[in-house]
Design a protein around this motif. Sequence first.
Motif, short mmCIF file in Angstrom:
data_model
loop_
_atom_site.label_atom_id
_atom_site.label_comp_id
_atom_site.label_asym_id
_atom_site.label_seq_id
_atom_site.Cartn_x
_atom_site.Cartn_y
_atom_site.Cartn_z
N GLY A 92 0.80 -1.21 0.00
CA GLY A 92 0.00 0.00 0.00
C GLY A 92 0.83 1.26 0.00
O GLY A 92 2.04 1.28 -0.26
N ILE A 93 0.17 2.36 0.32
CA ILE A 93 0.83 3.65 0.27
C ILE A 93 1.90 3.78 1.35
O ILE A 93 2.92 4.43 1.15
CB ILE A 93 -0.21 4.79 0.37
CG1 ILE A 93 0.41 6.12 -0.07
CG2 ILE A 93 -0.80 4.88 1.77
CD1 ILE A 93 -0.62 7.19 -0.34
N THR A 94 1.72 3.10 2.50
CA THR A 94 2.73 3.14 3.54
C THR A 94 4.03 2.50 3.06
O THR A 94 5.12 3.06 3.23
CB THR A 94 2.23 2.44 4.81
OG1 THR A 94 1.11 3.15 5.33
CG2 THR A 94 3.32 2.40 5.88
N GLY A 95 3.93 1.33 2.45
CA GLY A 95 5.12 0.67 1.92
C GLY A 95 5.82 1.52 0.88
O GLY A 95 7.06 1.58 0.84
N ALA A 96 5.05 2.18 0.02
CA ALA A 96 5.64 3.03 -1.01
C ALA A 96 6.38 4.22 -0.40
O ALA A 96 7.47 4.59 -0.85
CB ALA A 96 4.55 3.51 -1.96
N LEU A 97 5.81 4.81 0.64
CA LEU A 97 6.46 5.95 1.31
C LEU A 97 7.75 5.52 2.01
O LEU A 97 8.75 6.23 1.97
CB LEU A 97 5.50 6.59 2.31
CG LEU A 97 4.30 7.33 1.71
CD1 LEU A 97 3.36 7.78 2.82
CD2 LEU A 97 4.75 8.52 0.88
N VAL A 98 7.72 4.35 2.65
CA VAL A 98 8.94 3.84 3.30
C VAL A 98 10.04 3.62 2.28
O VAL A 98 11.20 3.95 2.50
CB VAL A 98 8.63 2.54 4.08
CG1 VAL A 98 9.92 1.93 4.62
CG2 VAL A 98 7.66 2.80 5.21
N SER A 99 9.67 3.07 1.13
CA SER A 99 10.65 2.84 0.07
C SER A 99 11.27 4.15 -0.40
O SER A 99 12.49 4.25 -0.60
CB SER A 99 10.00 2.11 -1.10
OG SER A 99 10.92 1.91 -2.15
N LYS A 100 10.45 5.17 -0.57
CA LYS A 100 10.97 6.47 -0.99
C LYS A 100 11.92 7.05 0.05
O LYS A 100 12.97 7.61 -0.29
CB LYS A 100 9.80 7.43 -1.22
CG LYS A 100 9.05 7.20 -2.52
CD LYS A 100 9.91 7.61 -3.71
CE LYS A 100 9.13 7.53 -5.01
NZ LYS A 100 9.94 7.91 -6.18
N CYS A 101 11.57 6.93 1.34
CA CYS A 101 12.46 7.41 2.40
C CYS A 101 13.78 6.65 2.37
O CYS A 101 14.86 7.25 2.51
CB CYS A 101 11.78 7.24 3.76
SG CYS A 101 10.44 8.41 4.10
N HIS A 102 13.70 5.35 2.18
CA HIS A 102 14.90 4.52 2.14
C HIS A 102 15.85 4.98 1.03
O HIS A 102 17.06 5.15 1.25
CB HIS A 102 14.50 3.06 1.93
CG HIS A 102 15.64 2.12 1.70
ND1 HIS A 102 16.65 1.92 2.61
CD2 HIS A 102 15.93 1.33 0.64
CE1 HIS A 102 17.53 1.05 2.13
NE2 HIS A 102 17.11 0.68 0.93
N HIS A 103 15.34 5.21 -0.15
CA HIS A 103 16.18 5.59 -1.28
C HIS A 103 16.63 7.04 -1.21
O HIS A 103 17.62 7.41 -1.85
CB HIS A 103 15.44 5.32 -2.59
CG HIS A 103 15.32 3.87 -2.92
ND1 HIS A 103 16.38 3.10 -3.36
CD2 HIS A 103 14.26 3.02 -2.85
CE1 HIS A 103 15.99 1.86 -3.56
NE2 HIS A 103 14.71 1.78 -3.24
N ALA A 104 15.91 7.85 -0.43
CA ALA A 104 16.30 9.25 -0.27
C ALA A 104 17.15 9.46 0.98
O ALA A 104 17.45 10.61 1.34
CB ALA A 104 15.06 10.14 -0.20
N ASP A 105 17.55 8.36 1.64
CA ASP A 105 18.37 8.43 2.86
C ASP A 105 17.69 9.21 3.98
O ASP A 105 18.35 9.90 4.77
CB ASP A 105 19.74 9.04 2.56
CG ASP A 105 20.58 8.16 1.64
OD1 ASP A 105 20.49 6.92 1.78
OD2 ASP A 105 21.32 8.70 0.80
N VAL A 106 16.37 9.11 4.05
CA VAL A 106 15.61 9.69 5.16
C VAL A 106 15.40 8.58 6.19
O VAL A 106 14.72 7.59 5.89
CB VAL A 106 14.26 10.25 4.70
CG1 VAL A 106 13.43 10.72 5.89
CG2 VAL A 106 14.47 11.39 3.71
N PRO A 107 15.97 8.66 7.39
CA PRO A 107 15.82 7.60 8.38
C PRO A 107 14.35 7.32 8.71
O PRO A 107 13.58 8.25 8.98
CB PRO A 107 16.57 8.15 9.61
CG PRO A 107 17.52 9.15 9.06
CD PRO A 107 16.81 9.78 7.89
#
Length: 255
Positions: free
Chosen positions: A161-176
């Motif tokens: 869902g949208i939560t998983g997608a947001l976590v992935s974006k944070c991961h690739h943007a180096d946002v803890p």
Amino acid sequence: MPRESPSVTFDRVSEINGDATTLIEGLPGHGLVAAITVDVITRQLSLEHHGNIVSEDFPPVTSFKDGRVRDLVRVYARDDPAVMTLQSDVALPGQAFKALSRCILDDLAQEFERAVFLAGAPAESEDQIGNVVGVGTTATIESQLRDAGIQPADGPGLIGGITGALVSKCHHADVPAAVLVVKANPYLPDPAAARSVIENALEPLVDFDIDTTELEEQADQIRQQMEQIAQHYRQMTEAQQQQELEESPGLTMYQ
């Protein structure tokens, strides 16, 4: 031809100056654990309305409270405790994640030190309701989860869902970022699971104090208030979950 950027704006209505702010995501998901949890936190900590996220990718409906129209997706914040929350009055479709993640990473990331996402997983028995495990995007976040007494999630899995997608974006943007996965009622909005994630995970991780008595005493009322959002969420995610499971058989899905 380059892909068109998602249309999204962040309308800031107040300023914050807190250090080491934690963003807590409260988008409607399984058991509405995130939505219930963040609603209680926002009210009890008296967080101020910080801004609105507006996008054409969000559902074409109007939200209101006490006779006054308001934006669907809102951000609340406070300097002390240094907490920021993200709330939505409806379940957001998967395609909305591009607009939402762009706003979080471009407009909000400089205002928080880490993000905490909340994901529900279907409980297979009543005893499982409220069990919490954690997933981190960095070694530092993993250490913070362990220090807070939060066990890591076992084995491979998916956060959909949208939560998983947001976590992935944070991961690739180096946002803890951290994900707290909590077992919840598979059919109803679950205040008991929300109470557990506050007491056993968020309070030791974020260092604030929330009175969760209302989640026990007003459980039936909370379920009634949240049922419309829950029904919308169930209808929206049935096809999406089936597709994700077919594409990744054998993995555990959280959402």
